[in-house]
Design a protein around this motif. Structure first.
Motif, PDB file in Angstrom:
ATOM      1  N   ILE A 251     -14.877  15.044 -60.407  1.00 47.90           N
ATOM      2  CA  ILE A 251     -16.108  14.617 -59.917  1.00 47.90           C
ATOM      3  C   ILE A 251     -16.978  16.015 -59.320  1.00 47.90           C
ATOM      4  N   SER A 252     -18.306  16.113 -59.768  1.00 49.06           N
ATOM      5  CA  SER A 252     -18.824  17.412 -59.594  1.00 49.06           C
ATOM      6  C   SER A 252     -19.140  17.448 -58.120  1.00 49.06           C
ATOM      7  N   ALA A 253     -19.270  18.823 -57.619  1.00 48.31           N
ATOM      8  CA  ALA A 253     -19.409  19.121 -56.065  1.00 48.31           C
ATOM      9  C   ALA A 253     -20.525  18.317 -55.609  1.00 48.31           C
ATOM     10  N   LEU A 254     -21.679  18.190 -56.215  1.00 49.07           N
ATOM     11  CA  LEU A 254     -22.739  17.417 -55.928  1.00 49.07           C
ATOM     12  C   LEU A 254     -22.539  15.891 -55.692  1.00 49.07           C
ATOM     13  N   ASP A 255     -21.645  15.498 -56.404  1.00 45.89           N
ATOM     14  CA  ASP A 255     -21.572  13.958 -56.476  1.00 45.89           C
ATOM     15  C   ASP A 255     -20.298  13.340 -55.514  1.00 45.89           C
ATOM     16  N   LYS A 256     -19.442  14.590 -54.898  1.00 43.87           N
ATOM     17  CA  LYS A 256     -18.344  14.378 -54.187  1.00 43.87           C
ATOM     18  C   LYS A 256     -18.884  13.694 -52.849  1.00 43.87           C
ATOM     19  N   PRO A 257     -17.968  12.869 -52.059  1.00 35.02           N
ATOM     20  CA  PRO A 257     -18.642  12.305 -50.781  1.00 35.02           C
ATOM     21  C   PRO A 257     -18.988  13.299 -49.882  1.00 35.02           C
ATOM     22  N   LYS A 258     -19.967  13.084 -49.173  1.00 32.40           N
ATOM     23  CA  LYS A 258     -20.460  14.076 -48.342  1.00 32.40           C
ATOM     24  C   LYS A 258     -19.621  14.102 -46.781  1.00 32.40           C
ATOM     25  N   ARG A 259     -19.641  15.144 -46.039  1.00 28.83           N
ATOM     26  CA  ARG A 259     -19.001  15.136 -44.793  1.00 28.83           C
ATOM     27  C   ARG A 259     -19.719  14.440 -43.508  1.00 28.83           C
ATOM     28  N   ALA A 260     -19.222  13.308 -43.352  1.00 34.24           N
ATOM     29  CA  ALA A 260     -19.874  12.581 -42.217  1.00 34.24           C
ATOM     30  C   ALA A 260     -19.411  13.113 -40.889  1.00 34.24           C
ATOM     31  N   ILE A 261     -20.087  13.062 -39.795  1.00 35.58           N
ATOM     32  CA  ILE A 261     -19.505  13.421 -38.653  1.00 35.58           C
ATOM     33  C   ILE A 261     -18.651  12.695 -38.053  1.00 35.58           C
ATOM     34  N   PRO A 262     -17.322  13.027 -37.712  1.00 35.79           N
ATOM     35  CA  PRO A 262     -16.316  12.100 -37.479  1.00 35.79           C
ATOM     36  C   PRO A 262     -16.473  11.815 -35.938  1.00 35.79           C
ATOM     37  N   ILE A 263     -15.806  10.516 -35.795  1.00 36.10           N
ATOM     38  CA  ILE A 263     -15.675  10.101 -34.478  1.00 36.10           C
ATOM     39  C   ILE A 263     -14.325  10.826 -33.959  1.00 36.10           C
ATOM     40  N   PHE A 264     -14.325  11.651 -33.060  1.00 42.93           N
ATOM     41  CA  PHE A 264     -13.426  12.824 -32.705  1.00 42.93           C
ATOM     42  C   PHE A 264     -11.959  11.949 -32.476  1.00 42.93           C
TER      43      PHE A 264
END
Length: 240
Positions: free
Chosen positions: A227-240
């Motif tokens: 999958i292209s970089a633009l279409d890969k899942p984006k980084r969500a801010i995690p619950i620590f």
């Protein structure tokens, strides 16, 4: 098979215990923490960088052997040499003088703990090797890992489970789960992206973590390297 919504989450984290770093010790502590994080980054990624610097830290109090020893899990973001690395370092203080001791915590921004990682990381690399037909037996590295969907925000259409909050980042998994994973808790499932390097190949794996009633976890692996970089899942801010 994969649908991603790339939005942001709010993150609230407690400060490190006051007794861990006393007034006047801040500079020494940050130098100590940077050294530990850099060692961890070089160990996990196989990449050295003299220009690594801390761009952000966040802390979570932890307990050492059930006692009152001041301790924290420090999440450290390093940048340098075109590299961004997230490390977790567990630090405890023993004695009145700054006798800090540290050990490597979980890898990257993962919501898993050390015990869970010890169980699935060998399987993850095994899946990646089998799926890409890599034959070598050494050089297994983690370049980056991050949360793509927080707990409750994995959609299981076949199971008729929708994201708990569709306004936040979510992942869709089109596989059957409940009939082959008895006791699966879909409401607490989450997704992470692991960027790996196996020998001379970079592999990106999406992992769906599904808590089970017996306290264990079921993992579902998807190779998303193509999958292209633009279409890969984006980084969500995690619950620590």
């Amino acid at each position: 098979m994969l649908i991603v919504a790339a939005l942001s989450l709010a993150l609230q984290l407690p400060e490190r215990p006051a007794a861990l770093v006393l007034p006047g010790e801040e500079e020494a502590y940050m130098s100590f923490l940077k050294g530990e994080a850099v060692v961890a980054a070089e160990l996990l990624s196989g990449r050295k960088c003299e220009a690594f610097d801390i761009v952000n830290t966040s802390s979570r109090s932890i307990t050492v052997n059930g006692g009152s020893t001041p301790a924290a899990n420090e999440r450290v973001i390093l940048e340098g040499c075109g590299i961004r690395h997230v490390q977790n370092v567990e630090v405890a203080r023993f004695g009145a003088e700054p006798e800090w001791q540290a050990r490597l915590g979980v890898v990257g921004e993962s919501l898993t703990n050390n015990w869970i990682q010890s169980q699935f990381i060998p399987d993850m690399f095994g899946y990646a090797r089998l799926n890409t037909n890599i034959k070598c037996d050494d050089s297994f590295l983690v370049l980056d890992t991050y949360v793509a969907a927080n707990p409750g925000n994995v959609e299981f259409p076949i199971e008729r489970y929708s994201p708990a909050d569709p306004g936040q980042p979510w992942i869709k998994y089109d596989g059957l789960v409940s009939e082959i994973s008895e006791g699966a808790d879909l409401t607490q499932s989450w997704a992470e992206v692991w960027n790996l390097r196996i020998c001379d190949q970079n592999i990106t794996t999406l992992i769906i973590f599904i808590p089970m009633q017996n306290g264990k976890f079921s993992q579902k692996y998807l190779d998303i390297s193509s999958i292209s970089a633009l279409d890969k899942p984006k980084r969500a801010i995690p619950i620590f």
